[in-house]
Design a protein around this motif. Structure first.
Motif, PDB file in Angstrom:
ATOM      1  N   LEU A  12      28.921 -20.775  12.193  1.00  0.00           N
ATOM      2  CA  LEU A  12      29.365 -21.977  11.481  1.00  0.00           C
ATOM      3  C   LEU A  12      29.307 -23.185  12.403  1.00  0.00           C
ATOM      4  O   LEU A  12      29.544 -23.052  13.606  1.00  0.00           O
ATOM      5  CB  LEU A  12      30.794 -21.799  10.961  1.00  0.00           C
ATOM      6  N   CYS A  13      29.000 -24.352  11.843  1.00  0.00           N
ATOM      7  CA  CYS A  13      28.813 -25.562  12.643  1.00  0.00           C
ATOM      8  C   CYS A  13      27.801 -25.236  13.736  1.00  0.00           C
ATOM      9  O   CYS A  13      28.007 -25.483  14.915  1.00  0.00           O
ATOM     10  CB  CYS A  13      30.122 -26.047  13.229  1.00  0.00           C
ATOM     11  N   CYS A  14      26.689 -24.675  13.313  1.00  0.00           N
ATOM     12  CA  CYS A  14      25.730 -24.021  14.208  1.00  0.00           C
ATOM     13  C   CYS A  14      24.925 -24.949  15.093  1.00  0.00           C
ATOM     14  O   CYS A  14      24.357 -24.498  16.082  1.00  0.00           O
ATOM     15  CB  CYS A  14      24.783 -23.146  13.397  1.00  0.00           C
ATOM     16  N   GLY A  15      24.848 -26.223  14.770  1.00  0.00           N
ATOM     17  CA  GLY A  15      24.005 -27.103  15.583  1.00  0.00           C
ATOM     18  C   GLY A  15      22.585 -26.581  15.593  1.00  0.00           C
ATOM     19  O   GLY A  15      21.968 -26.386  14.545  1.00  0.00           O
TER      20      GLY A  15
ATOM     21  N   ASP B 177      25.535 -25.556   8.780  1.00  0.00           N
ATOM     22  CA  ASP B 177      25.995 -26.825   9.337  1.00  0.00           C
ATOM     23  C   ASP B 177      25.894 -27.857   8.226  1.00  0.00           C
ATOM     24  O   ASP B 177      25.136 -27.672   7.275  1.00  0.00           O
ATOM     25  CB  ASP B 177      25.123 -27.235  10.535  1.00  0.00           C
ATOM     26  N   ILE B 178      26.663 -28.942   8.339  1.00  0.00           N
ATOM     27  CA  ILE B 178      26.588 -29.980   7.314  1.00  0.00           C
ATOM     28  C   ILE B 178      25.586 -31.067   7.659  1.00  0.00           C
ATOM     29  O   ILE B 178      25.222 -31.866   6.809  1.00  0.00           O
ATOM     30  CB  ILE B 178      27.968 -30.619   7.037  1.00  0.00           C
ATOM     31  N   ASP B 179      25.140 -31.094   8.897  1.00  0.00           N
ATOM     32  CA  ASP B 179      24.214 -32.128   9.340  1.00  0.00           C
ATOM     33  C   ASP B 179      22.771 -31.713   9.055  1.00  0.00           C
ATOM     34  O   ASP B 179      22.348 -30.633   9.495  1.00  0.00           O
ATOM     35  CB  ASP B 179      24.404 -32.376  10.835  1.00  0.00           C
TER      36      ASP B 179
ATOM     37  N   ALA C  33      20.743 -30.733  12.133  1.00  0.00           N
ATOM     38  CA  ALA C  33      21.149 -29.433  12.669  1.00  0.00           C
ATOM     39  C   ALA C  33      20.586 -28.301  11.818  1.00  0.00           C
ATOM     40  O   ALA C  33      20.081 -27.307  12.350  1.00  0.00           O
ATOM     41  CB  ALA C  33      22.674 -29.341  12.746  1.00  0.00           C
TER      42      ALA C  33
END
Length: 142
Positions: A99-102, A123-125, A128
C-alpha cells in the motif's frame, strides 16, 4: 556536429558540482544515456542537484533495478531492512499487498523473494501507479 562529452569531462563536471562518487556516477550516466546527445543534459541535471536515480531513471533495490520517475519516492537502501524482516516472517508463498507503494520496490522485492506470491500494489498518485505497474508486472503483480 558536436562530440559527446568524454568520461573524463563528465567526471570533472560532476566533481565540480560536489558529487563525491563522481566516477561511479559518470559510469551510470554514460551507460544510461539513450544517445550520446543525451549525456550533457543528464550531467547538467545531476550537477544541478537532481538525484542520480531520477537522472538515470532507476534505483537499485535488493539487487533489482526499480524504475523511478519525478514525483515518485526513490527507494532507499535502509528500506531493504523492512523487506528482509518481512521475508524472515513470511511462511512461504503469500499474498503481498504493497500500500502507498510508490515505485513498487518493496512489493517487487517481496515477490522476488517469495516465489509464488500473489502481489498487489496500490497508490493514489498516477505517477506512482504508472511506475509501480512497470516494476511489478514482470513478477506477476497487479
Amino acid at each position: 556536429m558536436s562530440v559527446p562529452p568524454s568520461r573524463d569531462s563528465v567526471v570533472a563536471a560532476l566533481r565540480a558540482a560536489g558529487c563525491v562518487f563522481a566516477e561511479d556516477e559518470a559510469e551510470l550516466i554514460l551507460a544510461a544515456a539513450p544517445a550520446p546527445r543525451d549525456i550533457a543534459p543528464m550531467v547538467e541535471r545531476r550537477a544541478a542537484g537532481l538525484p542520480l536515480e531520477l537522472v538515470v531513471g532507476w534505483a537499485e533495490f535488493r539487487g533489482r533495478r526499480i524504475a523511478v520517475e519525478p514525483g515518485v519516492f526513490v527507494p532507499r537502501r535502509r528500506t531493504e531492512f523492512l523487506v528482509e524482516q518481512a521475508l524472515a516472517q513470511a511462511p512461504g508463498a503469500a499474498v503481498v499487498v504493497d500500500l502507498c507503494c510508490g515505485s513498487g520496490a518493496v512489493g517487487a522485492a517481496l515477490a522476488a523473494g517469495l516465489p509464488g506470491a500473489e502481489l498487489h500494489a496500490a497508490d493514489i498518485d498516477p505517477a506512482a501507479v504508472r511506475c509501480a505497474r512497470g516494476n511489478v508486472t514482470a513478477l506477476g503483480g497487479r
